[in-house]
Design a protein around this motif. Structure first.
Motif, PDB file in Angstrom:
ATOM      1  N   GLY A  74      24.712  41.197  35.486  1.00 14.68           N
ATOM      2  CA  GLY A  74      25.684  40.820  34.471  1.00 14.68           C
ATOM      3  C   GLY A  74      26.034  39.347  34.535  1.00 14.68           C
ATOM      4  N   PHE A  75      26.118  38.815  35.753  1.00 16.07           N
ATOM      5  CA  PHE A  75      26.427  37.391  35.895  1.00 16.07           C
ATOM      6  C   PHE A  75      25.283  36.544  35.348  1.00 16.07           C
ATOM      7  N   GLY A  76      24.042  37.007  35.553  1.00 13.32           N
ATOM      8  CA  GLY A  76      22.909  36.301  34.971  1.00 13.32           C
ATOM      9  C   GLY A  76      22.975  36.284  33.455  1.00 13.32           C
TER      10      GLY A  76
ATOM     11  N   MET B 219      30.193  44.808  16.595  1.00 10.66           N
ATOM     12  CA  MET B 219      30.138  43.474  17.203  1.00 10.66           C
ATOM     13  C   MET B 219      31.209  43.319  18.278  1.00 10.66           C
ATOM     14  N   ARG B 220      32.420  43.823  17.979  1.00 12.75           N
ATOM     15  CA  ARG B 220      33.500  43.720  18.953  1.00 12.75           C
ATOM     16  C   ARG B 220      33.154  44.476  20.237  1.00 12.75           C
ATOM     17  N   ALA B 221      32.487  45.630  20.077  1.00 13.66           N
ATOM     18  CA  ALA B 221      32.073  46.396  21.253  1.00 13.66           C
ATOM     19  C   ALA B 221      31.083  45.593  22.095  1.00 13.66           C
ATOM     20  N   GLN B 222      30.186  44.846  21.438  1.00 15.89           N
ATOM     21  CA  GLN B 222      29.234  44.008  22.161  1.00 15.89           C
ATOM     22  C   GLN B 222      29.964  42.915  22.933  1.00 15.89           C
ATOM     23  N   HIS B 223      31.003  42.326  22.301  1.00 19.61           N
ATOM     24  CA  HIS B 223      31.785  41.294  22.969  1.00 19.61           C
ATOM     25  C   HIS B 223      32.466  41.853  24.216  1.00 19.61           C
ATOM     26  N   ARG B 224      33.033  43.050  24.076  1.00 20.01           N
ATOM     27  CA  ARG B 224      33.712  43.670  25.221  1.00 20.01           C
ATOM     28  C   ARG B 224      32.709  43.976  26.338  1.00 20.01           C
ATOM     29  N   SER B 225      31.514  44.413  25.961  1.00 17.18           N
ATOM     30  CA  SER B 225      30.494  44.718  26.964  1.00 17.18           C
ATOM     31  C   SER B 225      30.078  43.451  27.717  1.00 17.18           C
ATOM     32  N   LEU B 226      29.911  42.359  26.981  1.00 14.83           N
ATOM     33  CA  LEU B 226      29.527  41.107  27.620  1.00 14.83           C
ATOM     34  C   LEU B 226      30.645  40.600  28.526  1.00 14.83           C
ATOM     35  N   GLU B 227      31.877  40.725  28.073  1.00 15.31           N
ATOM     36  CA  GLU B 227      32.993  40.304  28.916  1.00 15.31           C
ATOM     37  C   GLU B 227      33.056  41.151  30.191  1.00 15.31           C
ATOM     38  N   PHE B 228      32.824  42.456  30.052  1.00 17.02           N
ATOM     39  CA  PHE B 228      32.820  43.334  31.230  1.00 17.02           C
ATOM     40  C   PHE B 228      31.737  42.906  32.211  1.00 17.02           C
ATOM     41  N   LEU B 229      30.530  42.632  31.703  1.00 19.88           N
ATOM     42  CA  LEU B 229      29.437  42.207  32.577  1.00 19.88           C
ATOM     43  C   LEU B 229      29.771  40.885  33.268  1.00 19.88           C
TER      44      LEU B 229
ATOM     45  N   LEU C 165      33.576  29.664  52.812  1.00 16.19           N
ATOM     46  CA  LEU C 165      32.756  30.600  52.055  1.00 16.19           C
ATOM     47  C   LEU C 165      33.499  31.923  51.822  1.00 16.19           C
ATOM     48  N   VAL C 166      34.296  32.329  52.825  1.00 13.45           N
ATOM     49  CA  VAL C 166      35.154  33.497  52.621  1.00 13.45           C
ATOM     50  C   VAL C 166      36.137  33.218  51.490  1.00 13.45           C
ATOM     51  N   ALA C 167      36.711  32.007  51.490  1.00  9.35           N
ATOM     52  CA  ALA C 167      37.650  31.625  50.433  1.00  9.35           C
ATOM     53  C   ALA C 167      36.971  31.641  49.068  1.00  9.35           C
ATOM     54  N   PHE C 168      35.721  31.159  49.012  1.00  5.22           N
ATOM     55  CA  PHE C 168      35.027  31.152  47.720  1.00  5.22           C
ATOM     56  C   PHE C 168      34.740  32.572  47.264  1.00  5.22           C
ATOM     57  N   GLY C 169      34.430  33.458  48.220  1.00  7.10           N
ATOM     58  CA  GLY C 169      34.234  34.853  47.863  1.00  7.10           C
ATOM     59  C   GLY C 169      35.491  35.459  47.269  1.00  7.10           C
ATOM     60  N   ALA C 170      36.641  35.194  47.899  1.00  3.18           N
ATOM     61  CA  ALA C 170      37.909  35.693  47.364  1.00  3.18           C
ATOM     62  C   ALA C 170      38.194  35.080  45.997  1.00  3.18           C
ATOM     63  N   PHE C 171      37.826  33.798  45.822  1.00  4.40           N
ATOM     64  CA  PHE C 171      38.040  33.139  44.536  1.00  4.40           C
ATOM     65  C   PHE C 171      37.206  33.788  43.435  1.00  4.40           C
ATOM     66  N   GLY C 172      36.057  34.369  43.807  1.00  2.67           N
ATOM     67  CA  GLY C 172      35.245  35.068  42.818  1.00  2.67           C
ATOM     68  C   GLY C 172      36.005  36.222  42.181  1.00  2.67           C
ATOM     69  N   PHE C 173      36.820  36.922  42.970  1.00  2.00           N
ATOM     70  CA  PHE C 173      37.618  38.018  42.430  1.00  2.00           C
ATOM     71  C   PHE C 173      38.763  37.485  41.567  1.00  2.00           C
ATOM     72  N   VAL C 174      39.254  36.295  41.905  1.00  2.00           N
ATOM     73  CA  VAL C 174      40.249  35.650  41.047  1.00  2.00           C
ATOM     74  C   VAL C 174      39.633  35.343  39.687  1.00  2.00           C
ATOM     75  N   GLU C 175      38.415  34.816  39.688  1.00  2.00           N
ATOM     76  CA  GLU C 175      37.733  34.529  38.423  1.00  2.00           C
ATOM     77  C   GLU C 175      37.472  35.806  37.634  1.00  2.00           C
ATOM     78  N   ALA C 176      37.125  36.874  38.344  1.00  2.00           N
ATOM     79  CA  ALA C 176      36.887  38.148  37.655  1.00  2.00           C
ATOM     80  C   ALA C 176      38.134  38.599  36.899  1.00  2.00           C
ATOM     81  N   ARG C 177      39.294  38.267  37.441  1.00  2.00           N
ATOM     82  CA  ARG C 177      40.553  38.684  36.807  1.00  2.00           C
ATOM     83  C   ARG C 177      41.066  37.678  35.785  1.00  2.00           C
ATOM     84  N   TYR C 178      41.007  36.394  36.094  1.00  2.00           N
ATOM     85  CA  TYR C 178      41.716  35.398  35.283  1.00  2.00           C
ATOM     86  C   TYR C 178      40.803  34.454  34.513  1.00  2.00           C
TER      87      TYR C 178
END
Length: 281
Positions: free
Chosen positions: A70-72, A1-11, A246-259
């Motif tokens: 994965g985002f879907g 189950m934990r592996a599934q959680h990690r996979s979903l978080e990665f996606l 829109l460039v700023a929102f794109g950069a913010f997407g990478f912030v969300e990916a990290r934090y």
């Protein structure tokens, strides 16, 4: 189950990064058009096509396509399993419905990327034609003008929600970052959400116009909406600011990916508790 959680978080994290990459491309192309008064603004599909012009373009498209898929998946988890803990109130159900629509959109983009990689679709951006085709399909249904009008109002409602996030900084509540990082993340996210709100407001307005005139050609995709604005008084300035946002929102997407706080295990526990209560009820 934990592996599934990690996979979903990665996606999910890959998905935020993929969405960020798409908006970075959209914003960069629009910014180039704004500065030169030439070129073409585009939407999400055009951004995916643009990846093919880069070194290792097919590999980049495959990675971004996987991320969009994965985002879907993550959006489905948010909507159906209430991964963010919104609850079941009226406002929460609206938020979860928006997440469900987002899931469909991103699954569609992932399918579009896969069709290009498999050679099933020619490599040409057709965001405008897709917007027209969907509007024509809705107009052909019973009460079609009302359906298109409601779709336009829904998009405008989403724009208002984004503007509210920009104003209140509500997007910070889901981020786990140090105060030093938050100092530059706040203006980045605020500018990004404000730009998306503007673009969605324009998109919704065009849909309402298409409904009023019963003309699918009045509908526009993201790129077409921006270009239409550019031709208005003060349009080049608005167009340029929106492109930068829109460039700023794109950069913010990478912030969300990290934090971004991502807790699929909490959602699954809530589902388990609910099932157990029904079983004992």
């Amino acid at each position: 189950m934990r592996a599934q959680h990690r996979s979903l978080e990665f996606l999910a994290r890959l998905g935020y990064a993929a969405r960020g990459a798409v908006y970075l491309i959209i914003g960069a192309l629009a910014l180039t058009a704004a500065l030169s008064r030439g070129g073409e603004a585009t939407g999400s599909r055009g951004a995916l096509i643009a990846l093919l012009t880069q070194p290792l373009g097919y590999l980049l498209l495959a990675v971004v396509g996987l991320g969009l898929f994965g985002f879907g998946v993550w959006r489905v988890t948010q909507s159906l399993l209430d991964a963010d803990g919104h609850g079941a109130g009226a406002r929460a159900l609206v938020e979860r419905a928006v997440q469900a629509v987002s899931a469909v959109v991103h699954f569609g983009l992932a399918l579009f990327a896969a069709s290009i990689l498999l050679g099933l679709r020619r490599a040409a951006g057709d965001d405008e034609q897709a917007a027209i085709d969907w509007t024509r399909l809705l107009l052909a249904q019973p009460f079609g003008r009302w359906l298109v009008g409601l779709a336009g109002l829904a998009v405008i409602g989403a724009a208002i929600g984004m503007a509210t996030k920009a104003w209140t900084l509500a997007f910070m509540r889901r981020l786990s970052c140090d105060p030093e990082v938050a100092l530059w993340v706040r203006p980045l996210g605020r500018l990004g959400y404000a730009a998306r709100a503007l673009v969605f407001l324009i998109l919704g307005s065009f849909l309402i116009t298409a409904a009023y005139h019963a003309d699918p050609n009045e509908a526009h995709g993201l790129g077409g909406s921006l270009l239409a604005v550019r031709d208005q008084p003060f349009g080049p300035w608005i167009f340029g600011i929106a492109a930068l946002g829109l460039v700023a929102f794109g950069a913010f997407g990478f912030v969300e990916a990290r934090y971004r706080q991502i807790h699929p295990d909490a959602a699954l526990r809530r589902v388990g508790r609910a099932a157990a209560q029904r079983g004992t009820g």
